[in-house]
Design an enzyme around this catalytic site. Structure first.
Site, PDB file in Angstrom:
ATOM      1  N   CYS A 106     -11.827 -13.888 -29.651  1.00 13.27           N
ATOM      2  CA  CYS A 106     -11.298 -14.064 -28.172  1.00 13.27           C
ATOM      3  C   CYS A 106     -10.116 -14.702 -27.812  1.00 13.27           C
ATOM      4  CB  CYS A 106     -12.480 -14.340 -27.232  1.00 13.27           C
ATOM      5  SG  CYS A 106     -12.470 -13.732 -25.630  1.00 13.27           S
ATOM      6  N   HIS A 107     -10.008 -15.888 -27.145  1.00 17.44           N
ATOM      7  CA  HIS A 107      -8.818 -16.464 -26.882  1.00 17.44           C
ATOM      8  C   HIS A 107      -8.575 -17.729 -27.952  1.00 17.44           C
ATOM      9  CE1 HIS A 107      -9.466 -14.649 -23.093  1.00 17.44           C
ATOM     10  NE2 HIS A 107      -8.283 -15.054 -22.625  1.00 17.44           N
TER      11      HIS A 107
END
Length: 180
Positions: A106-107
Site C-alpha cells: 500500500c503506502h
C-alpha cells in the site's frame, strides 16, 4: 526466521499488519513488532482507530542482523511517520545493504523512497505513490503483487488490502528462498 514488522507508533493499517503477521506465524516464522518508540502502537482501519499492539523491539535499539526479512505494512500515516525518523529509514536501508528480502504494501513504499532504495526497481503500491516512486528512479506498475529481483535482495510489493492474499503468498515464497 525472525521477521521484522516495522511500524510507527500510530497509523499502520491494521489488516496490513495482522494478515501478514498471521501468514508469517502460520508458516513457522517469528514475527517481531519493531517501532520507533517502546510501548504500544495504535493501528487503524482506514481513518478509524483499530487495536493497539505491544512493541517487541525499538528500531534504534535493535539490528538488522537479528532478522532474516522485513515487512512494511501500509496505512497513510504509518510510512509518513517512518520516513521522518532517521533510525527507521536507516533500518530499512540496512536490509537492502545486507541483501535481505523486504515486503511492502500500500503506502509503505514511501519509506522505501525515503531510504533511496527504489532506484532501478520495479514495484507497485497504492496508486497515489506512483509519481513519488518514478521520481525516486523506480518503475511503478499497477499489479496485484510485484516481485523485483534487483541487486542482492528481493522486494515484494502490493497495492492494497484487497491484494493481501497474493502479497502474503508472494512474500512467504520469497522469504523461503523460493523463486517468485
Amino acid at each position: 526466521m525472525r521477521i521484522a514488522f516495522l511500524v510507527a507508533p500510530q497509523g499502520a493499517e491494521q489488516v496490513e499488519l495482522t494478515e501478514p503477521w498471521k501468514a508469517a506465524s502460520d508458516a513457522g516464522h517469528e514475527p517481531v513488532l519493531v517501532s520507533t518508540k517502546p510501548g504500544k502502537v495504535q493501528a487503524f482501519d482506514h481513518l478509524d482507530k483499530g487495536d493497539t499492539f505491544e512493541v517487541d523491539e525499538v528500531v534504534g535499539e535493535t539490528s538488522v542482523n537479528r532478522f532474516g526479512a522485513l515487512v512494511l505494512p501500509g496505512g497513510v500515516a504509518n510510512p509518513d511517520f517512518l520516513r521522518m525518523d532517521d533510525k527507521a529509514v536507516a533500518f530499512v536501508k540496512d536490509f537492502f545493504a545486507e541483501g535481505k528480502p523486504v515486503a511492502a504494501i500500500c503506502h509503505a513504499p514511501w519509506t522505501l523512497v525515503e531510504a533511496d532504495v527504489v532506484r532501478g526497481r520495479v514495484l507497485t503500491s497504492w496508486p497515489s505513490l506512483r509519481t513519488d516512486i518514478r521520481n525516486a528512479g523506480g518503475t511503478w506498475v499497477d499489479e496485484q503483487v510485484k516481485i523485483c529481483d534487483h541487486g542482492s535482495n528481493q522486494l515484494v510489493t502490493s497495492r492494497k488490502p484487497d491484494d493481501l492474499k497474493a502479497f502474503c503468498d508472494a512474500f512467504l515464497h520469497v522469504f523461503a528462498g523460493e523463486p517468485g
